[in-house]
Design an enzyme around this catalytic site. Structure first.
Site, PDB file in Angstrom:
ATOM      1  N   MET A   1       3.232  -3.882  15.323  1.00  0.00           N
ATOM      2  CA  MET A   1       3.509  -3.993  13.625  1.00  0.00           C
ATOM      3  C   MET A   1       2.609  -3.227  12.829  1.00  0.00           C
ATOM      4  O   MET A   1       2.241  -2.152  13.371  1.00  0.00           O
ATOM      5  CB  MET A   1       2.737  -5.508  13.349  1.00  0.00           C
ATOM      6  CG  MET A   1       3.606  -6.808  13.880  1.00  0.00           C
ATOM      7  SD  MET A   1       2.860  -8.461  13.479  1.00  0.00           S
ATOM      8  CE  MET A   1       3.954  -9.427  14.154  1.00  0.00           C
ATOM      9  N   CYS A   2       2.842  -3.280  11.464  1.00  0.00           N
ATOM     10  CA  CYS A   2       2.196  -2.256  10.606  1.00  0.00           C
ATOM     11  C   CYS A   2       0.676  -2.091  10.712  1.00  0.00           C
ATOM     12  O   CYS A   2       0.039  -2.912  11.168  1.00  0.00           O
ATOM     13  CB  CYS A   2       2.606  -2.504   9.188  1.00  0.00           C
ATOM     14  SG  CYS A   2       4.349  -2.987   8.965  1.00  0.00           S
ATOM     15  N   ARG A   3       0.311  -1.013   9.900  1.00  0.00           N
ATOM     16  CA  ARG A   3      -1.322  -0.859   9.658  1.00  0.00           C
ATOM     17  C   ARG A   3      -1.317  -0.623   8.148  1.00  0.00           C
ATOM     18  O   ARG A   3      -0.369   0.171   7.549  1.00  0.00           O
ATOM     19  CB  ARG A   3      -1.625   0.608  10.463  1.00  0.00           C
ATOM     20  CG  ARG A   3      -1.515   0.347  12.270  1.00  0.00           C
ATOM     21  CD  ARG A   3      -2.479  -0.691  12.795  1.00  0.00           C
ATOM     22  NE  ARG A   3      -2.057  -1.891  12.487  1.00  0.00           N
ATOM     23  CZ  ARG A   3      -3.058  -3.020  13.289  1.00  0.00           C
ATOM     24  NH1 ARG A   3      -3.993  -2.869  13.512  1.00  0.00           N
ATOM     25  NH2 ARG A   3      -2.310  -4.145  13.076  1.00  0.00           N
ATOM     26  N   ASN A 112       1.358  -7.009   6.822  1.00  0.00           N
ATOM     27  CA  ASN A 112       1.599  -6.747   8.270  1.00  0.00           C
ATOM     28  C   ASN A 112       1.802  -7.980   8.869  1.00  0.00           C
ATOM     29  O   ASN A 112       1.208  -8.832   8.737  1.00  0.00           O
ATOM     30  CB  ASN A 112       0.175  -6.035   8.826  1.00  0.00           C
ATOM     31  CG  ASN A 112       0.279  -5.973  10.224  1.00  0.00           C
ATOM     32  OD1 ASN A 112       1.520  -5.651  10.894  1.00  0.00           O
ATOM     33  ND2 ASN A 112      -0.902  -6.122  10.981  1.00  0.00           N
TER      34      ASN A 112
END
Length: 266
Positions: A1-3, A112
């Site tokens: 997943m994103c940061r 996120n």
């Protein structure tokens, strides 16, 4: 997943968070330590606030580590409030419109996580938006649609309540579609004055969230994962929490989904 990483305080250069630290956001785009995948290469974006009410916005589809314009921007732009994001897609094409942060008027938002079964409930969520909010949609991500739902639930007047009702709306839409509600929500958003964040998941396994004082006490940051481990104390935000940060205070309150106006009207 994103940061992602957000900052509020005295004006600093963007590079002080996105590039300069040993585990900066640009480093995390290829070497994340607390995500399912270490690589976040599906674009990036930065929203920052200056002398005007609406935030500036720079987004692109390149991996953050390969965009020299981002490093140059970071060396020149100073802000007392910014949101920065590197994307690992859980759905939606790699396009500029699908890169975070998303903006609407004074508001900026980044996320996120994901909405489980999104394609089965997307139409219902879109149909629940006002014409004005529906017309604001630019991309195809669950994150942007969740942001527009938040706006429709009264974000300007009641930030925590709006997120709580938007979360309830997503869960209700899943139940109506006959699927088990599943939501991971670790997000940050701002109106240019306060910085808010939420950490929640239906399975109690929400993506990580930390906060810390910035160097020399000039402000505070809130991040998906620490961007250094030297000389700074990072505090993990508990699951099911809502954070509100101003220039003077930081509050952490319990968070839970609420019944949205949409569910009540049905």
């Amino acid at each position: 997943m994103c940061r992602w990483a957000a900052y509020l305080g005295d004006a600093i250069f963007l590079e002080d968070v996105i590039a300069a630290p040993s585990h900066s956001l640009i480093v995390q785009s290829s070497q994340a330590r607390e995500a399912k995948s270490p690589t976040n290469a599906d674009g990036f974006g930065v929203a920052w606030y200056g002398d005007r009410p609406e935030p500036g916005l720079y987004r692109d589809v390149l991996p953050a580590w390969s965009d020299t314009n981002l490093r140059s921007l970071g060396r020149q732009v100073k802000s007392g409030l910014f949101l920065a994001h590197v994307r690992a897609s859980t759905g939606g094409l790699t396009s500029r419109a699908n890169c975070h942060p998303f903006v609407s008027g004074r508001w900026s938002f980044m996320h996120n996580g994901q909405i489980g079964g999104f394609e089965k409930i997307r139409r219902a969520l879109e149909n629940s938006l006002s014409d004005t909010l529906f017309e604001q949609l630019e991309g195809t991500t669950d994150s942007e649609l969740f942001f527009r739902v938040m706006l429709g639930e009264g974000l300007a007047q009641d930030p925590q309540g709006a997120v709580s009702r938007a979360t309830g709306r997503v869960l209700e839409a899943a139940r109506r579609a006959g699927i088990e509600p599943f939501l991971k929500l670790t997000a940050a958003f701002s109106d240019g004055r306060a910085l808010h964040a939420v950490r929640y998941a239906t399975d109690d396994q929400a993506p990580t969230l930390y906060t810390a004082a910035f160097a020399r006490g000039v402000g505070r940051c809130i991040v998906s994962e620490p961007f250094d481990r030297d000389g700074r104390t990072w505090h993990e935000i508990p699951q099911s929490s809502f954070v509100t940060m101003t220039r003077d205070t930081t509050s952490i309150r319990p968070f839970a989904p609420a019944t949205s106006r949409w569910a009540l009207a049905s």
